[in-house]
Design a protein around this motif. Structure first.
Motif, short mmCIF file in Angstrom:
data_model
loop_
_atom_site.label_atom_id
_atom_site.label_comp_id
_atom_site.label_asym_id
_atom_site.label_seq_id
_atom_site.Cartn_x
_atom_site.Cartn_y
_atom_site.Cartn_z
N LEU A 118 20.55 -26.73 54.93
CA LEU A 118 19.19 -26.36 54.56
C LEU A 118 18.86 -27.05 53.25
O LEU A 118 19.55 -26.88 52.26
CB LEU A 118 19.06 -24.84 54.42
N LYS A 119 17.82 -27.84 53.28
CA LYS A 119 17.41 -28.56 52.08
C LYS A 119 16.24 -27.81 51.45
O LYS A 119 15.20 -27.62 52.08
CB LYS A 119 17.00 -29.98 52.43
N ILE A 120 16.42 -27.38 50.22
CA ILE A 120 15.37 -26.64 49.52
C ILE A 120 14.63 -27.62 48.63
O ILE A 120 15.23 -28.31 47.80
CB ILE A 120 15.97 -25.49 48.69
N ILE A 121 13.35 -27.68 48.82
CA ILE A 121 12.51 -28.57 48.02
C ILE A 121 11.76 -27.72 47.01
O ILE A 121 11.00 -26.83 47.36
CB ILE A 121 11.51 -29.34 48.92
N ASP A 122 12.04 -28.00 45.74
CA ASP A 122 11.34 -27.28 44.68
C ASP A 122 9.93 -27.83 44.57
O ASP A 122 9.72 -29.02 44.48
CB ASP A 122 12.06 -27.43 43.34
N LYS A 123 8.99 -26.93 44.58
CA LYS A 123 7.60 -27.32 44.50
C LYS A 123 6.95 -26.52 43.37
O LYS A 123 7.21 -25.33 43.24
CB LYS A 123 6.94 -26.97 45.85
N GLU A 124 6.15 -27.19 42.58
CA GLU A 124 5.48 -26.48 41.50
C GLU A 124 4.50 -25.48 42.08
O GLU A 124 3.84 -25.76 43.08
CB GLU A 124 4.74 -27.47 40.60
N PRO A 125 4.40 -24.31 41.47
CA PRO A 125 3.44 -23.32 41.98
C PRO A 125 2.01 -23.83 41.81
O PRO A 125 1.70 -24.57 40.88
CB PRO A 125 3.70 -22.08 41.12
N ARG A 126 1.17 -23.43 42.71
CA ARG A 126 -0.24 -23.83 42.64
C ARG A 126 -0.91 -23.09 41.50
O ARG A 126 -0.55 -21.96 41.18
CB ARG A 126 -0.93 -23.53 43.96
N LYS A 127 -1.92 -23.75 40.92
CA LYS A 127 -2.65 -23.16 39.81
C LYS A 127 -4.12 -23.07 40.17
O LYS A 127 -4.66 -23.93 40.84
CB LYS A 127 -2.48 -24.01 38.55
N VAL A 128 -4.75 -22.00 39.69
CA VAL A 128 -6.18 -21.81 39.93
C VAL A 128 -6.93 -22.75 38.99
O VAL A 128 -6.70 -22.75 37.78
CB VAL A 128 -6.59 -20.35 39.68
N THR A 129 -7.82 -23.56 39.55
CA THR A 129 -8.60 -24.49 38.72
C THR A 129 -10.03 -24.03 38.55
O THR A 129 -10.70 -24.40 37.59
CB THR A 129 -8.59 -25.91 39.32
N GLU A 130 -10.51 -23.21 39.52
CA GLU A 130 -11.91 -22.80 39.45
C GLU A 130 -12.12 -21.62 40.39
O GLU A 130 -11.53 -21.57 41.46
CB GLU A 130 -12.79 -23.98 39.86
N ILE A 131 -12.98 -20.69 39.99
CA ILE A 131 -13.37 -19.57 40.85
C ILE A 131 -14.89 -19.55 40.88
O ILE A 131 -15.54 -19.56 39.83
CB ILE A 131 -12.84 -18.22 40.32
N ARG A 132 -15.46 -19.50 42.08
CA ARG A 132 -16.91 -19.41 42.22
C ARG A 132 -17.26 -18.11 42.92
O ARG A 132 -16.66 -17.75 43.93
CB ARG A 132 -17.46 -20.57 43.04
N VAL A 133 -18.29 -17.44 42.38
CA VAL A 133 -18.79 -16.21 42.97
C VAL A 133 -20.21 -16.47 43.42
O VAL A 133 -21.07 -16.86 42.62
CB VAL A 133 -18.75 -15.04 41.95
N TYR A 134 -20.46 -16.29 44.71
CA TYR A 134 -21.79 -16.52 45.27
C TYR A 134 -22.51 -15.17 45.42
O TYR A 134 -21.93 -14.20 45.90
CB TYR A 134 -21.68 -17.20 46.64
N TYR A 135 -23.77 -15.17 45.04
CA TYR A 135 -24.58 -13.96 45.11
C TYR A 135 -25.59 -14.08 46.24
O TYR A 135 -25.91 -15.19 46.70
CB TYR A 135 -25.29 -13.72 43.76
N ASP A 136 -26.14 -12.93 46.67
CA ASP A 136 -27.08 -12.92 47.79
C ASP A 136 -28.44 -13.53 47.45
O ASP A 136 -29.24 -13.79 48.33
CB ASP A 136 -27.25 -11.51 48.37
#
Length: 149
Positions: free
Chosen positions: A118-136
């Motif tokens: 089993l080959k384990i590939i280390d991957k950097e955790p994902r990071k939040v770059t932007e959050i959008r909130v849409y209104y009605d």
């Protein structure tokens, strides 16, 4: 007959999808049989018998007798020799390790616990770059995390 097909599937410890693939039918065909929309055809019976020759045709079609055909030790000599001729010989494995003949389907297949790497590939955790909130009211806000130092 659909209940007998379902019993075979359960005895083989297969899901509906796996059993359909195993006997060479589409999952939709098997599903329509189980829901009662269609009746099993002789092609379905033949597909089951080709993969599981130990199932009794009388039992499968009419519910008469035992689910399985007599084992070769209980059968008369003439019929046991003809049933052995119809079986595939799995003793000639490609790696020259003898393996027994299995006639009861998937549930009696030996487990293969060969070693695997089993080959384990280390991957950097994902990071939040932007959050959008849409209104009605057709507007939105964008939130960006602060840069870390």
């Amino acid at each position: 007959m659909k209940d007998r097909i379902k019993r075979i599937m359960e005895e083989q410890h297969m899901s509906q999808q796996v059993f359909a693939d195993f006997i060479g039918l589409s999952p939709a065909t098997l599903s329509s049989i189980f829901t009662g929309r269609t009746r099993p055809t002789l092609n379905v019976v033949e597909a089951i018998k080709n993969k599981l020759p130990s199932i009794s045709t009388d039992w499968l079609l009419m519910g008469v007798g035992n689910m399985y055909i007599q084992s070769s030790s209980e059968a008369p000599e003439a019929s046991s020799s003809s049933s052995v001729e119809q079986m595939l010989d799995f003793n000639q494995a490609p790696n020259d390790h003898p393996s027994p003949i299995f006639s009861q389907g998937v549930k009696s297949t030996p487990l293969d616990y060969s070693s695997q790497t089993l080959k384990i590939i280390d991957k950097e955790p994902r990071k939040v770059t932007e959050i959008r909130v849409y209104y009605d009211d057709q507007t939105y806000e964008t939130f960006v995390p602060l840069k870390s130092k």
